[in-house]
Design a protein around this motif. Sequence first.
Motif, PDB file in Angstrom:
ATOM      1  N   THR A 117       0.237  -8.879   9.986  1.00  0.00           N
ATOM      2  CA  THR A 117      -0.419  -8.421  11.206  1.00  0.00           C
ATOM      3  C   THR A 117       0.554  -7.622  12.059  1.00  0.00           C
ATOM      4  O   THR A 117       0.214  -6.583  12.617  1.00  0.00           O
ATOM      5  CB  THR A 117      -0.968  -9.621  12.004  1.00  0.00           C
ATOM      6  N   LYS A 118       1.794  -8.103  12.131  1.00  0.00           N
ATOM      7  CA  LYS A 118       2.814  -7.386  12.891  1.00  0.00           C
ATOM      8  C   LYS A 118       3.037  -5.987  12.301  1.00  0.00           C
ATOM      9  O   LYS A 118       3.181  -5.011  13.035  1.00  0.00           O
ATOM     10  CB  LYS A 118       4.117  -8.196  12.855  1.00  0.00           C
ATOM     11  N   GLY A 175       0.930 -13.580   9.616  1.00  0.00           N
ATOM     12  CA  GLY A 175       1.579 -13.142  10.854  1.00  0.00           C
ATOM     13  C   GLY A 175       2.424 -11.904  10.630  1.00  0.00           C
ATOM     14  O   GLY A 175       2.326 -10.925  11.365  1.00  0.00           O
ATOM     15  N   LEU A 194       0.141  -3.788  13.335  1.00  0.00           N
ATOM     16  CA  LEU A 194       0.221  -3.354  14.733  1.00  0.00           C
ATOM     17  C   LEU A 194       1.287  -2.269  14.890  1.00  0.00           C
ATOM     18  O   LEU A 194       1.104  -1.304  15.633  1.00  0.00           O
ATOM     19  CB  LEU A 194       0.511  -4.546  15.651  1.00  0.00           C
ATOM     20  N   PHE A 247      -9.715 -10.807  11.969  1.00  0.00           N
ATOM     21  CA  PHE A 247      -8.851 -11.230  13.068  1.00  0.00           C
ATOM     22  C   PHE A 247      -8.756 -10.138  14.133  1.00  0.00           C
ATOM     23  O   PHE A 247      -8.882 -10.394  15.335  1.00  0.00           O
ATOM     24  CB  PHE A 247      -7.464 -11.566  12.516  1.00  0.00           C
ATOM     25  N   THR A 259      -8.519 -20.277  10.142  1.00  0.00           N
ATOM     26  CA  THR A 259      -7.886 -20.125  11.438  1.00  0.00           C
ATOM     27  C   THR A 259      -7.334 -18.717  11.500  1.00  0.00           C
ATOM     28  O   THR A 259      -7.581 -17.897  10.630  1.00  0.00           O
ATOM     29  CB  THR A 259      -6.737 -21.117  11.609  1.00  0.00           C
ATOM     30  N   TYR A 260      -6.575 -18.461  12.539  1.00  0.00           N
ATOM     31  CA  TYR A 260      -5.939 -17.159  12.640  1.00  0.00           C
ATOM     32  C   TYR A 260      -4.849 -16.991  11.591  1.00  0.00           C
ATOM     33  O   TYR A 260      -4.245 -15.956  11.486  1.00  0.00           O
ATOM     34  CB  TYR A 260      -5.317 -16.985  14.028  1.00  0.00           C
ATOM     35  N   ASN A 261      -4.565 -18.037  10.856  1.00  0.00           N
ATOM     36  CA  ASN A 261      -3.400 -17.987   9.975  1.00  0.00           C
ATOM     37  C   ASN A 261      -3.726 -18.493   8.575  1.00  0.00           C
ATOM     38  O   ASN A 261      -3.189 -19.491   8.130  1.00  0.00           O
ATOM     39  CB  ASN A 261      -2.284 -18.848  10.586  1.00  0.00           C
TER      40      ASN A 261
END
Lengths: 433, 433
Positions: free
Chosen positions: A225-226, A222, A229, A406, A214-216
Amino acid sequence: MILESKKQIINFVNEYKKTLKVKINKSKFSNLKSWEVSDKNIRHSSGGFFSIIGLDVKTNYGNVFHWQQPIIKQNEIGILGFISKIIEDKRYFLVQCKTEPGNINFVQLSPTVQATKSNYFQKHGGIKPHYLDFFLDVNKKVLVDQIQSEQGARFYKKRNRNIVVEVYEEIKLKNNFFWTSLESLVDCLQIDNLVNMDTRTVLSSLLFIDKKLTYNPSPDFGFATKQLLHWMVKLKCNYELDTNEMPLKTLDSWVFSENQIKHISEKYFKVIPVQVLIEGREVKEWCQPMIESAQSGLCAFIIKKINNKYHFLVQGKVECGNLDVIEMAPTVQCLTGEYKGIKSEMLPFLKYVLNSKNKIIDNFQSEEGGRFFREENRNVIVQANEDEAFELPENYIWVTLSQLSFLITFNNIVNVQARNLVSYFVTKEDVYG
Amino acid sequence: MILESKKQIINFVNEYKKTLKVKINKSKFSNLKSWEVSDKNIRHSSGGFFSIIGLDVKTNYGNVFHWQQPIIKQNEIGILGFISKIIEDKRYFLVQCKTEPGNINFVQLSPTVQATKSNYFQKHGGIKPHYLDFFLDVNKKVLVDQIQSEQGARFYKKRNRNIVVEVYEEIKLKNNFFWTSLESLVDCLQIDNLVNMDTRTVLSSLLFIDKKLTYNPSPDFGFATKQLLHWMVKLKCNYELDTNEMPLKTLDSWVFSENQIKHISEKYFKVIPVQVLIEGREVKEWCQPMIESAQSGLCAFIIKKINNKYHFLVQGKVECGNLDVIEMAPTVQCLTGEYKGIKSEMLPFLKYVLNSKNKIIDNFQSEEGGRFFREENRNVIVQANEDEAFELPENYIWVTLSQLSFLITFNNIVNVQARNLVSYFVTKEDVYG
């Protein structure tokens, strides 16, 4: 026809090539039928297809802060689409043996459909691409649907739609199409210049396919990814990119003659007029401008296990055709200049990559044969030891394959060269982590 | 100074306003000191700050396929930054009472810092913004860091950096700054035109703050996000947006006089020259062009519980200044035209919103007072019953607050009007779902 191995695929391609006669000749701009060459640009007389324009570029990134260059402009978002089907519990993809004027070896493996809107509407003649309707049918099951960037140094904000649809019905195959598995297709990447660029970019979007990911996939995904970004935001704010279209004929340092547009240094690339004749079941004949690179380039990732997970060393790179200032690029991406003669300190990690004894991937792969004249670049993956320490410039960061995968689902984050290298790993669950 | 309630904040603002003398006068373009007005554009003589340019727009979206208009161009990515601090176990944000020429009531609540690069380098005079250094310090703990779009109908690809940094040290407060909580700040949204637009956009990024929410709050989150992205890809491929900068003076249907640039229909907006004098502890005096809207607009979301979770009815909207064709916008966004006189069938859901008896939010909120002259728009949230069925046009989709919040972490996906409406819910965990 289902081909179950690299060997079968190579045989199929060779047999298909015997049915073809291909003639590609460099020509003169004045011979480019259906093209209008003016001081402003080179454009197709239909107004569609693509054009070559001039671009003035100002940036605070890299070593050159202001330059001008020709660049390909193509506003339409094209389709790069695979049809996929489960046959006896196994997933297959419908591959096309596609002949393109710029292809090394003429024929390469392509997605089921490569088409621009000009193609759909047959703006520049020719017939409607086979199987196109599967991608225009809103009722089809869509496995992948992503807009992705093309080469930022050659295309001005050009993008394609990478799409995979699943079918259940029987499909009648044209003589240059076959079904194969993801594994066999990825195996073909081991052969130089066999799998075309459009296939490689779509492959890179298939990391999630048929996996329970999944995305996780991990608890810190999470957060990581933050952080990624945040790193991109900083770079987008620090690096400036100011581009303005300008007339092709007034480009500084570029020289025009009847058979080419070239840089006075003879570096980078040329724009050349080409005449194409392809005789197979159908006869196709046309003219077009193409980009001929002055040299073969290098795209390389350094990968390394960190905390028992493979990480890819990504750089945030400004390229003049980027939609949004920077995209994530391979550790080393050297396409527009000559990397062999360059001082290695000018290009971070170049020396490391060239000297590495642990190149787990080392192939030549082609750029898109519809625009680029026999351009191949060396694709390298170097694996570093877990205990090797690297000092990273501010625009470099370690990223896992699952994070890359992702981020690829969003457009204009991971560039085409990085995606193409990622395509080698699409079946490698151990690297996925 | 910590203010713990809406009432305390209103008192503070009123007291601060007593210390100020503000004079805003409409003027003539020829009186715009430090601005150069030419046929091409209106630009600041420093080359920084912003400019007003002409834009030619072609699209296949909406009812008008080709038009020309003035638009604000500002290449620099500005900072909209809050300093945050935990004081006695509670999180506070440092709010500025900021006076801007376009503000209704002159003073509104703003982030700690609103600054462009021209501000940092004091290109157009003035002093360096207070507390700016906290955001340039790479060692500060960053809670939020996102690039976000501004109004796509008025700004050409303009973006700001929405950033929140956490501090631990004592900070000496200037007389127009105070600490308050997220709850009190959100309470202030109930007052018309008190919380400025820049604050509202940063608020919208705080949904994740201090919550144990990750990118994956529910098992179907990844799948739903993929569906959302697929929906956006389809829209980006179907809708075309072709914009070209052009000289301001040759814009079709726009009329120039010494005191305004207006559309011949008197609709949309005007560009006006303004003289500003603000006398407080410091005296500031300057001139600038501003945008004066021809009418007050409407931004509204319909929300509805689906499977026991609140969903927001989002539209994919093309605006001429968008970086990437479409962004997610509120259910109804009507800023550039007169919604009161419009035929309701021209604008999906307009009639539903206006007639709804269940408006859970209904306020006037201001656009950014540094560029827009006293522009307020009605912000409405309408709650539909769970059993109400809506037929959605292809560019509409239901999205949960957690998905919106997730997508806001990527730039240029959720537009500023949608983010501003989301800011009402930043403390509403029941809506978050």
